[in-house]
Design a protein around this motif. Structure first.
Motif, PDB file in Angstrom:
ATOM      1  N   LYS A   1     -56.186 -36.628   4.975  1.00  0.00           N
ATOM      2  CA  LYS A   1     -55.934 -36.149   3.609  1.00  0.00           C
ATOM      3  C   LYS A   1     -55.274 -34.774   3.622  1.00  0.00           C
ATOM      4  N   GLU A   2     -55.638 -33.968   4.614  1.00  0.00           N
ATOM      5  CA  GLU A   2     -55.086 -32.614   4.706  1.00  0.00           C
ATOM      6  C   GLU A   2     -54.547 -32.377   6.103  1.00  0.00           C
TER       7      GLU A   2
ATOM      8  N   ASN B   1     -62.362 -38.216   5.149  1.00  0.00           N
ATOM      9  CA  ASN B   1     -61.234 -37.287   5.270  1.00  0.00           C
ATOM     10  C   ASN B   1     -59.898 -37.998   5.475  1.00  0.00           C
TER      11      ASN B   1
ATOM     12  N   ARG C   1     -56.985 -41.255   4.295  1.00  0.00           N
ATOM     13  CA  ARG C   1     -56.479 -42.346   3.464  1.00  0.00           C
ATOM     14  C   ARG C   1     -55.878 -43.368   4.426  1.00  0.00           C
TER      15      ARG C   1
ATOM     16  N   SER D   1     -57.101 -46.823  -0.207  1.00  0.00           N
ATOM     17  CA  SER D   1     -58.407 -46.682   0.417  1.00  0.00           C
ATOM     18  C   SER D   1     -58.784 -47.967   1.133  1.00  0.00           C
TER      19      SER D   1
END
Length: 287
Positions: free
Chosen positions: A185-186, A199, A201, A220
């Motif tokens: 995600k980050e 954390n 996708r 998801s």
């Protein structure tokens, strides 16, 4: 895939000319993904389960850094079935020779499973669930419904088809060369195909045979139900779905480059020139 310091690229190849046919798995290696050295053909027709062609598939690294390949074979009845190959010598960094299990095919259309035998191909890299089962997707269609069929296995040899696909769409037609992988995600680092959690996708890519482009969905993955829920799904306006590339780009595949902690995308570009020109120059298609 990466193995003992080399990138290995396997690709569809006709050793008898610059036109489609006589499909085998060619094999090249590289240290930098730019300069490639061609090796001998890795997989070629030799069993009833692939005697009419060795089509697309994917490599998976099993625990202990043991690579295996699942690929689509065209059997003696011209049905599409899924086969397993593994290296003859794990100490060879070039992985020059590959063996096939005598149990091939490991997945096949039957009267019971009602799989369309002419549209059942291109197994993905497998991922390992928290339940100890490997999972793999195979592209499929029924009429205009494209599907990512899901199979599970504990030993990578005995595979059982799930009751439902990971995902499907009634408007797309055949899903060729599906790809399914997690992204953080980050941050910008890539992660292994089996990583799951709060954390990440997931990305589901399909090469749509009817449109000749690579489309992908972000969403998801529900691991307990083994379903993928996209943020935005396919609808009748196919072009509203994200594409990897907006030119000629197809049959792509990602792999996790664990040494550099990145996910690398490789794709194929079909020819724009004539068949006569391809024959004259002696090659066709680019990566």
């Amino acid at each position: 895939m990466v193995y003992k310091g080399f990138y290995h690229l396997f690709y569809q190849y006709n050793p008898k000319g610059a036109v489609w046919g006589n499909i085998v798995w060619a094999h090249s290696v590289s240290k930098d993904l730019v300069n490639w050295t061609p090796l001998d053909i890795a997989i070629y027709p030799s069993q009833p389960s692939d005697i009419n062609g060795c089509w697309s598939g994917s490599a998976t690294l099993l625990p202990g850094d043991k690579p295996v390949i699942l690929y689509t074979g065209i059997n003696q009845n011209n049905q599409q079935v899924q086969n397993l190959a593994y290296p003859k010598d794990l100490s060879d960094p070039y992985l020059k020779e590959w063996l096939k299990t005598p149990k091939n095919p490991l997945m096949a259309p039957t009267v019971a499973n009602q799989i369309n035998a002419s549209s059942f191909r291109d197994p993905t890299t497998a991922w390992l669930g928290k339940d100890g089962h490997w999972r793999v997707l195979v592209g499929n269609k029924r009429d205009k419904t494209g599907k990512a069929l899901l199979y599970r296995s504990r030993d990578f040899v005995n595979w059982v088809k799930a009751k439902h696909p990971l995902h499907s769409s009634k408007v797309t037609g055949m899903w060729e060369c599906p790809d399914f992988y997690p992204v953080l995600k980050e941050g910008i680092l890539g992660i292994d195909t089996s990583v799951d959690g709060d954390n990440v996708r997931h990305v589901l890519k399909a090469s749509l045979d009817d449109y000749k482009h690579d489309y992908y969905l972000i969403g998801s993955y529900n691991a307990s139900k083994d379903i993928f829920i996209p943020d935005k799904d396919f609808d009748k306006n196919i072009e509203s779905v994200l594409r990897y590339d907006y030119g000629k780009y197809y049959a792509s595949k990602t792999f996790f480059d664990y040494g550099n902690k990145r996910r690398v995308l490789l794709g194929w570009v079909n020819e724009s020139s004539s068949v006569a020109d391809d024959i004259k120059k002696g090659w066709s298609g680019i990566h």
